[in-house]
Design a protein around this motif. Structure first.
Motif, PDB file in Angstrom:
ATOM      1  N   ASN A 124       0.638  -1.484  -0.377  1.00 56.51           N
ATOM      2  CA  ASN A 124      -0.464   0.067  -0.273  1.00 56.51           C
ATOM      3  C   ASN A 124       0.617   1.549  -0.045  1.00 56.51           C
ATOM      4  O   ASN A 124       0.771   1.767  -0.957  1.00 56.51           O
ATOM      5  CB  ASN A 124      -1.192  -0.155   0.996  1.00 56.51           C
ATOM      6  CG  ASN A 124      -1.533   1.586   1.541  1.00 56.51           C
ATOM      7  OD1 ASN A 124      -1.916   2.200   1.689  1.00 56.51           O
ATOM      8  ND2 ASN A 124      -3.105   1.005   1.128  1.00 56.51           N
ATOM      9  N   ALA A 125       1.896   1.628   0.482  1.00 55.60           N
ATOM     10  CA  ALA A 125       2.918   2.201   0.871  1.00 55.60           C
ATOM     11  C   ALA A 125       4.070   2.365  -0.563  1.00 55.60           C
ATOM     12  O   ALA A 125       3.960   3.999  -0.741  1.00 55.60           O
ATOM     13  CB  ALA A 125       3.298   2.358   1.714  1.00 55.60           C
ATOM     14  N   LYS A 126       3.806   2.206  -1.559  1.00 57.01           N
ATOM     15  CA  LYS A 126       4.687   1.325  -2.231  1.00 57.01           C
ATOM     16  C   LYS A 126       3.085   2.374  -3.714  1.00 57.01           C
ATOM     17  O   LYS A 126       3.438   2.776  -4.502  1.00 57.01           O
ATOM     18  CB  LYS A 126       4.563   0.248  -3.690  1.00 57.01           C
ATOM     19  CG  LYS A 126       6.198  -0.037  -2.821  1.00 57.01           C
ATOM     20  CD  LYS A 126       6.483  -1.423  -3.169  1.00 57.01           C
ATOM     21  CE  LYS A 126       7.687  -1.696  -2.104  1.00 57.01           C
ATOM     22  NZ  LYS A 126       8.104  -3.108  -2.834  1.00 57.01           N
ATOM     23  N   GLY A 127       1.528   2.657  -3.259  1.00 60.80           N
ATOM     24  CA  GLY A 127       0.904   3.273  -3.956  1.00 60.80           C
ATOM     25  C   GLY A 127       0.171   1.884  -4.601  1.00 60.80           C
ATOM     26  O   GLY A 127      -0.264   2.240  -5.933  1.00 60.80           O
ATOM     27  N   MET A 128      -0.159   0.953  -4.319  1.00 58.21           N
ATOM     28  CA  MET A 128      -0.852  -0.395  -4.946  1.00 58.21           C
ATOM     29  C   MET A 128      -1.957  -0.033  -4.462  1.00 58.21           C
ATOM     30  O   MET A 128      -2.477  -0.482  -3.287  1.00 58.21           O
ATOM     31  CB  MET A 128       0.154  -2.026  -4.666  1.00 58.21           C
ATOM     32  CG  MET A 128      -0.308  -2.655  -5.726  1.00 58.21           C
ATOM     33  SD  MET A 128       0.835  -4.509  -5.512  1.00 58.21           S
ATOM     34  CE  MET A 128       1.760  -3.731  -6.039  1.00 58.21           C
ATOM     35  N   PRO A 129      -2.949  -0.244  -5.680  1.00 59.30           N
ATOM     36  CA  PRO A 129      -4.073  -0.338  -4.856  1.00 59.30           C
ATOM     37  C   PRO A 129      -4.914  -1.797  -4.345  1.00 59.30           C
ATOM     38  O   PRO A 129      -3.952  -2.879  -4.914  1.00 59.30           O
ATOM     39  CB  PRO A 129      -5.055  -0.163  -6.323  1.00 59.30           C
ATOM     40  CG  PRO A 129      -4.251  -0.449  -6.944  1.00 59.30           C
ATOM     41  CD  PRO A 129      -2.892  -0.805  -6.403  1.00 59.30           C
ATOM     42  N   ASP A 130      -5.365  -1.834  -3.786  1.00 62.12           N
ATOM     43  CA  ASP A 130      -6.147  -3.158  -3.081  1.00 62.12           C
ATOM     44  C   ASP A 130      -6.593  -4.445  -4.109  1.00 62.12           C
ATOM     45  O   ASP A 130      -5.975  -5.441  -3.969  1.00 62.12           O
ATOM     46  CB  ASP A 130      -7.133  -3.114  -2.657  1.00 62.12           C
ATOM     47  CG  ASP A 130      -7.035  -2.349  -1.109  1.00 62.12           C
ATOM     48  OD1 ASP A 130      -6.619  -2.175  -0.734  1.00 62.12           O
ATOM     49  OD2 ASP A 130      -9.079  -2.400  -0.281  1.00 62.12           O
ATOM     50  N   ALA A 155      -6.910   3.684   1.660  1.00 64.17           N
ATOM     51  CA  ALA A 155      -7.207   3.012   0.430  1.00 64.17           C
ATOM     52  C   ALA A 155      -6.472   4.184  -1.186  1.00 64.17           C
ATOM     53  O   ALA A 155      -6.273   4.852  -0.086  1.00 64.17           O
ATOM     54  CB  ALA A 155      -8.491   3.422  -0.124  1.00 64.17           C
ATOM     55  N   VAL A 156      -5.466   3.770  -1.806  1.00 62.54           N
ATOM     56  CA  VAL A 156      -4.821   3.646  -2.536  1.00 62.54           C
ATOM     57  C   VAL A 156      -5.699   4.309  -3.676  1.00 62.54           C
ATOM     58  O   VAL A 156      -6.532   3.426  -4.210  1.00 62.54           O
ATOM     59  CB  VAL A 156      -3.636   3.011  -3.534  1.00 62.54           C
ATOM     60  CG1 VAL A 156      -3.220   4.061  -4.085  1.00 62.54           C
ATOM     61  CG2 VAL A 156      -2.437   3.033  -2.218  1.00 62.54           C
ATOM     62  N   ARG A 157      -6.457   5.855  -4.128  1.00 58.99           N
ATOM     63  CA  ARG A 157      -6.689   5.632  -4.805  1.00 58.99           C
ATOM     64  C   ARG A 157      -6.720   6.240  -6.600  1.00 58.99           C
ATOM     65  O   ARG A 157      -5.071   6.101  -6.782  1.00 58.99           O
ATOM     66  CB  ARG A 157      -7.655   7.578  -4.682  1.00 58.99           C
ATOM     67  CG  ARG A 157      -7.800   7.971  -3.535  1.00 58.99           C
ATOM     68  CD  ARG A 157      -9.732   7.323  -3.816  1.00 58.99           C
ATOM     69  NE  ARG A 157      -9.350   7.352  -1.887  1.00 58.99           N
ATOM     70  CZ  ARG A 157     -10.307   6.847  -1.245  1.00 58.99           C
ATOM     71  NH1 ARG A 157     -11.096   5.426  -2.180  1.00 58.99           N
ATOM     72  NH2 ARG A 157     -10.781   6.774  -0.699  1.00 58.99           N
ATOM     73  N   LYS A 158      -6.931   5.605  -7.603  1.00 61.16           N
ATOM     74  CA  LYS A 158      -6.557   5.246  -8.592  1.00 61.16           C
ATOM     75  C   LYS A 158      -6.026   7.025  -9.285  1.00 61.16           C
ATOM     76  O   LYS A 158      -7.075   7.221  -8.968  1.00 61.16           O
ATOM     77  CB  LYS A 158      -8.353   4.917  -9.701  1.00 61.16           C
ATOM     78  CG  LYS A 158      -7.756   2.947  -9.636  1.00 61.16           C
ATOM     79  CD  LYS A 158      -9.344   2.731  -9.853  1.00 61.16           C
ATOM     80  CE  LYS A 158      -9.342   1.218  -9.513  1.00 61.16           C
ATOM     81  NZ  LYS A 158     -10.741   0.080  -9.898  1.00 61.16           N
TER      82      LYS A 158
END
Length: 161
Positions: A124-130, A155-158
């Motif tokens: 998640n910290a790398k910007g990867m979505p669920d 959540a990481v937003r697209k």
């Protein structure tokens, strides 16, 4: 009484069913193979029955022994593994009273909740979505979302074009 099906402790059958779930085997799949009902298998797997018929315990044991070490990759496997992870059930290779270290045959299946949480946090910290995290960890997206929310990670937003 001749021919009566004796009731025995369900502890071993319950543990085997939990290990099968961790390996991706769902209750309805098991029930179809051993000739039972999915609801009965589900109740037994959850530990809600103290006793089980000897014949049922024998069929569960035979199914377990035939599939020991071979995870299910078919329909419903991810859902069964996600449920087992949520319940903190492990494959037979990870039972504490059988082995003390993670068994090399089950690798990622042996990850405890903390291990999965650390991986989710890092990805998640790398910007990867669920959805991508779920693919990377061979889990369901809903399981990843549940774990992420439980840790309080946004959540990481697209990216929008």
């Amino acid at each position: 009484m001749a021919g009566a099906d004796v009731k025995v402790s369900s502890q071993t059958a319950t543990r085997m069913l939990q290990a099968l779930s961790a390996a991706g085997w769902g209750c309805h799949q098991i029930a179809a193979e051993i000739g039972g009902h999915g609801h009965h298998i589900s109740e037994l797997r959850a530990g809600n029955q103290d006793l089980v018929k000897q014949s049922t315990a024998s069929r569960i044991t035979a199914f377990f022994r035939a599939r020991e070490g071979s995870p299910n990759t078919g329909h419903g496997a991810k859902r069964a593994r996600a449920w087992a992870m949520k319940q903190r059930w492990h494959t037979a290779h990870c039972w504490d009273d059988i082995v003390t270290d993670r068994h090399p045959k089950c690798r990622d299946q042996c990850f405890g909740v903390r291990d999965i949480d650390e991986k989710i946090r890092a990805l998640n910290a790398k910007g990867m979505p669920d959805t991508k995290i779920a693919q990377a960890l061979d889990r369901t997206c809903s399981n990843i979302t549940f774990r992420r929310r439980a840790m309080g990670i946004p959540a990481v937003r697209k990216a929008t074009a």
